[in-house]
Structure formats: C-alpha cells, structure tokens
Write a protein that holds these residues in place. Structure first.
Motif, mmCIF file in Angstrom:
data_model
loop_
_atom_site.group_PDB
_atom_site.id
_atom_site.type_symbol
_atom_site.label_atom_id
_atom_site.label_comp_id
_atom_site.label_asym_id
_atom_site.label_seq_id
_atom_site.Cartn_x
_atom_site.Cartn_y
_atom_site.Cartn_z
ATOM 1 N N ARG A 118 0.810 -1.217 0.000
ATOM 2 C CA ARG A 118 0.000 0.000 0.000
ATOM 3 C C ARG A 118 0.845 1.271 0.000
ATOM 4 O O ARG A 118 0.315 2.372 -0.194
ATOM 5 C CB ARG A 118 -0.933 -0.010 1.209
ATOM 6 N N ASP A 119 2.131 1.123 0.258
ATOM 7 C CA ASP A 119 3.017 2.284 0.337
ATOM 8 C C ASP A 119 3.993 2.359 -0.834
ATOM 9 O O ASP A 119 4.982 3.096 -0.775
ATOM 10 C CB ASP A 119 3.805 2.245 1.649
ATOM 11 N N GLY A 122 3.856 3.804 -3.635
ATOM 12 C CA GLY A 122 4.012 5.147 -4.180
ATOM 13 C C GLY A 122 5.034 5.989 -3.449
ATOM 14 O O GLY A 122 5.548 6.964 -3.999
ATOM 15 N N GLY A 123 5.338 5.601 -2.207
ATOM 16 C CA GLY A 123 6.307 6.361 -1.430
ATOM 17 C C GLY A 123 7.731 5.876 -1.571
ATOM 18 O O GLY A 123 8.653 6.498 -1.006
ATOM 19 N N ARG A 150 10.697 6.129 -3.021
ATOM 20 C CA ARG A 150 11.493 7.030 -3.857
ATOM 21 C C ARG A 150 12.827 7.267 -3.172
ATOM 22 O O ARG A 150 12.984 7.003 -1.976
ATOM 23 C CB ARG A 150 10.773 8.372 -4.045
ATOM 24 N N ALA A 209 9.368 -0.119 -8.265
ATOM 25 C CA ALA A 209 9.576 1.164 -7.589
ATOM 26 C C ALA A 209 10.925 1.176 -6.872
ATOM 27 O O ALA A 209 11.676 2.156 -6.951
ATOM 28 C CB ALA A 209 8.446 1.423 -6.593
#
Length: 257
Positions: free
Chosen positions: A138-139, A141-142, A144, A176
């Motif tokens: 769920r994370d 997208g973070g 980076r 990612a």
C-alpha cells in the motif's frame, strides 16, 4: 523495536519470577535455582500473555510484541498469530500489522520478525497478497530516493523476504525500489529468493529487466548465474534443478536467505 513495550515485557516476566541472568540464561519462576534458555522462556510464557486478565486485548498484543522485542524468538510470533486467528482473543488486525510495520521500520529489527513474515505470511497462498499489502504494497508510491529512512528500511526488509509473494503482487514494489539506489541490494535478494525459494515466484523476462536496472558490483555473489538462468527462461530453481548447476559450473547452491 519498541523500547517501552520491551521494558513492560521484562517487568511482566520478572513478576512471574523470570529474569535474565546471562546471554541465554534465565531464572525459572516455577523452579527456583533452575536455569532455562531464551527459547524456553518464549515457549513457556508467551501464551500466558493472552490470558492475563489484568490487560485488555490491545494491552495483551502490545505486551506480546514487547516479548518479541525482548526475546527475538520465532515462537513468540507464532503465538501472536494463533491469538490473532482466535475470535475470542479480540485482537485488532490493524494493531497487529501496525506492530509489524513499526518493527520493520526500526533501525534494528529482530530476525524473528522477518522470518515469520516469510514463513507464516508470505509462503501461505491464503495470506500472502494481503500480508504484502499490509507491510509494503500500500506504500509503493512512497518508495522514492527521497523517501523517509524508516520507509526505506521497511521496504528493503520486506523485499528481501518477498520471494514467495506472487509476482503480480510484488512486481510494482520491486519496480519502484529499482529506482532507489539504496534498495538495489534488497531488490536483488528478493529476485534471488524468488528464484530459489521452494514457494518462490517470479517472471523470468520481467525479473531480468529489473536485474538490468540494478547498480550492483559485477562480482556480486549469485548475480551472474541468476542472470544466466533468467535469460534462459527459467522461473524456478526447483522446476529446473539442473539449470543453476549449469549456470554456476558446479553443483546446486544452497538456497539463499
């Protein structure tokens, strides 16, 4: 690790006459003068946390996690899992996964946490996808290069043991993380374990593409043979047992962990 919960667990054990007297030596509250191991403490006392009538379910779960921090024994995670599956225990699933995320983000994490994540949650087809979603999916997208250190620590630790997670579930997180140089080693370990684990899962072509994106020393152990077996289209060590031996030029390697 939660220092306060760990100290609460230490006090709780002391109330029962159980105290540490050596690196792997404890007093036994039931037999004064006898010495027991850390594993003995975990096996004998963890289940007692969940029948302590002085605590509510949230307090019992917090104390159990404190025991995990204090002892770092796999059996504690097993007992927590048993209680979570028992409706009468009244444990919160959200609090349970909060406890795992918190420990996976800490500067140091007990081996029992990542081992239990692998064998109890990721290897079980009934729980693998949901568990991965809770601890990392769920994370995604973070993930980076400028992400907070706790998230990067959690991401790396989860990816290293993600071998058994179904490829479609974990691929977005691996992609990612491939864009985060600090996580390249953990992405590699996740791919390697995806190939070697008995319950491992990966897609050779996609995994090979990811491997090419990682900035790793050329002499990284297992890098060259992994590239060879993926290039040949092999998805799993145990479905093509001779492929790894051919790629390395000698007998099969032990499963990396």
């Amino acid at each position: 690790m939660d220092g306060a919960a760990r100290e609460d667990a230490r006090r709780w054990l002391a109330e029962e006459g159980v105290t540490r007297v050596g690196a792997d030596e404890w007093t036994d509250g039931e037999h004064p003068g006898r010495r027991i191991t850390t594993v003995d403490v975990a096996v004998r006392w963890t289940d007692q946390v969940f029948v302590d009538e002085r605590l509510d379910p949230a307090g019992r779960l917090r104390l159990a996690f404190g025991l995990l921090d204090l002892l770092d024994v796999y059996w504690v995670t097993a007992e927590i899992g048993f209680a979570l599956a028992d409706p009468e225990a009244g444990l919160s699933g959200q609090a349970f996964w909060d406890g795992y995320r918190q420990r996976l983000e800490a500067p140091e994490v007990g081996e029992a946490v990542t081992y239990s994540l692998w064998v109890d949650w990721f290897e079980d087809a009934r729980t693998s996808a949901d568990a991965f979603g809770e601890v990392l999916g769920r994370d995604v997208g973070g993930l980076r290069a400028d992400a907070p250190e706790p998230l990067l620590r959690r991401g790396g630790r989860v990816l290293e043991v993600s071998g058994p997670v179904p490829w479609p579930v974990k691929e977005p997180a691996l992609r990612a993380a491939a864009g985060v140089p600090a996580l390249h080693r953990q992405v590699f370990r996740g791919l390697l374990n995806g190939y070697h684990s008995v319950y491992g899962d990966l897609e050779p072509s996609a995994a090979l593409t990811l491997l090419a994106e990682l900035d790793l020393p050329p002499d990284t152990e297992h890098l060259a043979p992994l590239r060879r077996v993926l290039t040949a289209g092999h998805a799993h060590h145990h479905r093509s047992p001779d492929a790894w031996a051919a790629a390395t030029g000698h007998g099969p390697a032990d499963r990396p962990v």
